[in-house]
Write an enzyme that holds these catalytic residues in place. Structure first.
Site, PDB file in Angstrom:
ATOM      1  N   GLU A  54     -31.173 -30.866   9.339  1.00  0.00           N
ATOM      2  CA  GLU A  54     -32.627 -30.920   9.561  1.00  0.00           C
ATOM      3  C   GLU A  54     -33.242 -32.060   8.757  1.00  0.00           C
ATOM      4  O   GLU A  54     -34.107 -32.798   9.248  1.00  0.00           O
ATOM      5  CB  GLU A  54     -33.280 -29.596   9.128  1.00  0.00           C
ATOM      6  CG  GLU A  54     -32.789 -28.372   9.897  1.00  0.00           C
ATOM      7  CD  GLU A  54     -31.562 -27.721   9.260  1.00  0.00           C
ATOM      8  OE1 GLU A  54     -30.684 -28.443   8.736  1.00  0.00           O
ATOM      9  OE2 GLU A  54     -31.471 -26.480   9.299  1.00  0.00           O
ATOM     10  N   TRP A 177      13.320 -31.211  18.047  1.00  0.00           N
ATOM     11  CA  TRP A 177      11.955 -30.758  18.233  1.00  0.00           C
ATOM     12  C   TRP A 177      11.870 -30.039  19.549  1.00  0.00           C
ATOM     13  O   TRP A 177      12.416 -30.519  20.526  1.00  0.00           O
ATOM     14  CB  TRP A 177      10.969 -31.953  18.259  1.00  0.00           C
ATOM     15  CG  TRP A 177      10.931 -32.685  16.961  1.00  0.00           C
ATOM     16  CD1 TRP A 177      11.487 -33.888  16.704  1.00  0.00           C
ATOM     17  CD2 TRP A 177      10.291 -32.266  15.752  1.00  0.00           C
ATOM     18  NE1 TRP A 177      11.242 -34.252  15.393  1.00  0.00           N
ATOM     19  CE2 TRP A 177      10.502 -33.266  14.803  1.00  0.00           C
ATOM     20  CE3 TRP A 177       9.565 -31.134  15.393  1.00  0.00           C
ATOM     21  CZ2 TRP A 177      10.019 -33.165  13.507  1.00  0.00           C
ATOM     22  CZ3 TRP A 177       9.086 -31.043  14.100  1.00  0.00           C
ATOM     23  CH2 TRP A 177       9.315 -32.067  13.175  1.00  0.00           C
ATOM     24  N   LEU A 211       3.980 -30.805   5.580  1.00  0.00           N
ATOM     25  CA  LEU A 211       2.760 -30.100   5.985  1.00  0.00           C
ATOM     26  C   LEU A 211       1.480 -30.897   5.770  1.00  0.00           C
ATOM     27  O   LEU A 211       0.396 -30.317   5.682  1.00  0.00           O
ATOM     28  CB  LEU A 211       2.663 -28.720   5.308  1.00  0.00           C
ATOM     29  CG  LEU A 211       3.845 -27.770   5.513  1.00  0.00           C
ATOM     30  CD1 LEU A 211       3.617 -26.459   4.764  1.00  0.00           C
ATOM     31  CD2 LEU A 211       4.082 -27.484   6.995  1.00  0.00           C
ATOM     32  N   GLU A 301       1.713 -21.947  10.612  1.00  0.00           N
ATOM     33  CA  GLU A 301       2.706 -22.733  11.357  1.00  0.00           C
ATOM     34  C   GLU A 301       4.079 -22.081  11.464  1.00  0.00           C
ATOM     35  O   GLU A 301       4.987 -22.661  12.027  1.00  0.00           O
ATOM     36  CB  GLU A 301       2.839 -24.122  10.723  1.00  0.00           C
ATOM     37  CG  GLU A 301       1.617 -24.981  10.944  1.00  0.00           C
ATOM     38  CD  GLU A 301       1.957 -26.462  11.027  1.00  0.00           C
ATOM     39  OE1 GLU A 301       3.062 -26.817  11.483  1.00  0.00           O
ATOM     40  OE2 GLU A 301       1.101 -27.268  10.612  1.00  0.00           O
ATOM     41  N   SER A 304       8.432 -16.718  12.456  1.00  0.00           N
ATOM     42  CA  SER A 304       8.271 -15.481  13.191  1.00  0.00           C
ATOM     43  C   SER A 304       7.922 -14.294  12.270  1.00  0.00           C
ATOM     44  O   SER A 304       7.066 -13.465  12.587  1.00  0.00           O
ATOM     45  CB  SER A 304       9.595 -15.230  13.894  1.00  0.00           C
ATOM     46  OG  SER A 304       9.566 -14.065  14.623  1.00  0.00           O
TER      47      SER A 304
END
Ligand code: AOF
Ligand code: ZN
Length: 372
Positions: A54, A177, A211, A301, A304
């Protein structure tokens, strides 16, 4: 609210995007000052600690007399003295007669108070309906801020890549990959947009990842967080080696050996001990610890096992899944989410919004599971 209001709110939401990567833990906010539909000045919250949207929009109007003008803002104006003075004061000082907002600010210091003050001062106030397209868009833009403001916990986005048959890796653990180059580039951009990137110790040991966000235009590297109940993170791994690039936080338990945690601390790793009856209560405690450190968003990331603990805790807010055109098979090959899982199909987590698009050779599915 008429069509002109909606168009100006849309513009405010668009301007707010310019703050992405720069303002966390603050929200993305944009504002437009206008008179009779004619834009006089635009602004956005551009950096943490800097002026609010603003104030920027009013400043962009220069010397013009703003008495009786309107301001459209993507988020309700603040009325507190924080890093900067209250926007309600700036709006009143400029003599604006009407304030239109696209979304509420759920933090305790806001929650309608700014709009109440303005109304008391004789300013006309209007809000976009919560279920209107621009209202939804404005809230979706600030999911991390909103969840953090309401719960103290970071918003959790799980990013993962699987084969067509739903495997994260082969039975031997090879995962490099699965997704295509363009998918991995996109994931690096997401790293640059979140406050933290999280993996389990299994992934940290198997992949020795860094990472960090390796894309141009990174304003700030995300904090790297490893869930490692026994403090097994190697001192000679790439996470510790790159500690000067971005902080590393280890979420551990009382089961960790003192000598291991001391050595990690001496290497610059922040060690946080969490406790809890079970894995998902430990996930919540860890999220609360991260939230207290102004982590409003994180990207989960892998792998499991950790994903399972987050899922069982009900703490996955969004899933971004790349499915790559290959099949791996294997009973031992890990699937997307471990943990206990749900009992019946009726108990399944279902998205509130689902989008699908091709990225390189992969299919990207974004499933938003929660609305904050
Ligand atoms: C607005 N306009 O552009 C933003 C708002 O620490 P501060 O002073 O920057 O205040 C941050 C809080 O102000 C933040 O938690 C949120 O409630 C609000 N953010 N408000 O009117 C803005 N960025
Ligand atoms: Zn403000």
């Amino acid at each position: 609210m008429d069509a002109r209001d909606v168009a100006l709110l849309e513009r405010a939401v668009e301007l707010a995007e310019r703050g992405r990567r720069h303002v966390s833990p603050n929200p993305l906010v944009g504002a437009v000052v206008s008179r009779d539909g004619q834009v006089l000045g635009e602004g956005w919250h551009a950096e943490l600690g800097g002026p609010h949207a603003e104030v920027q929009a009013i400043a962009a109007c220069g010397e013009q007399d703003l008495t009786g003008a309107t301001i459209h803002v993507s988020l309700e104006p603040c009325c507190h003295q924080g890093r900067t003075p209250p926007c309600t004061d700036a709006i009143l000082a400029a003599g604006l007669a009407r304030v239109v907002v696209a979304s509420d600010d759920p933090s305790t210091k806001a929650s309608g108070r700014g709009l109440g003050i303005l109304r008391d001062e004789g300013v006309q106030v209007a809000s976009a309906p919560a279920d209107s397209p621009v209202g939804l868009r404005a809230r979706r833009q600030n999911q991390p801020f909103r969840k953090h403001a309401r719960t103290g916990l970071p918003w959790v986005m799980m990013k993962t890549a699987t084969s067509l048959d739903g495997r994260l890796a082969t039975h031997s653990g090879d995962s490099r990959w699965i997704s295509s180059g363009p998918s991995r580039d996109l994931a690096h951009q997401w790293r640059a947009e979140v406050d933290a990137v999280v993996v389990g110790i299994g992934t940290a040991l198997a992949d020795d990842p860094q990472l960090t966000a390796r894309v141009p235009g990174v304003a700030r590297q995300p904090r790297r967080v490893v869930f490692d109940s026994e403090a097994r993170l190697p001192l000679d791994g790439r996470l510790v080696a790159s500690i000067d690039e971005a902080p590393v936080t280890l979420i551990t338990s009382r089961a960790a050996s003192r000598s291991a945690t001391e050595a990690l601390t001496a290497s610059g790793v922040e060690v946080v001990v969490v406790s809890g009856q079970n894995e998902h209560s430990r996930v919540r405690s860890a999220l609360a610890e991260l939230g207290q450190r102004d982590v409003t968003s994180l990207m989960l990331e892998g792998g499991s096992h950790l994903a399972g603990a987050f899922f069982d805790a009900g703490e996955i807010d969004e899933l971004r899944l790349f499915v790559a055109p290959l099949l791996l098979g294997g009973r031992q090959a890990p699937g997307l989410i471990g943990g206990e899982g749900v009992e019946r199909i009726a108990d399944a987590a279902r998205p509130v919004e689902l989008t699908r698009q091709a990225v390189g050779d992969d299919l990207l599915t974004i499933a938003r599971l929660k609305e904050w």
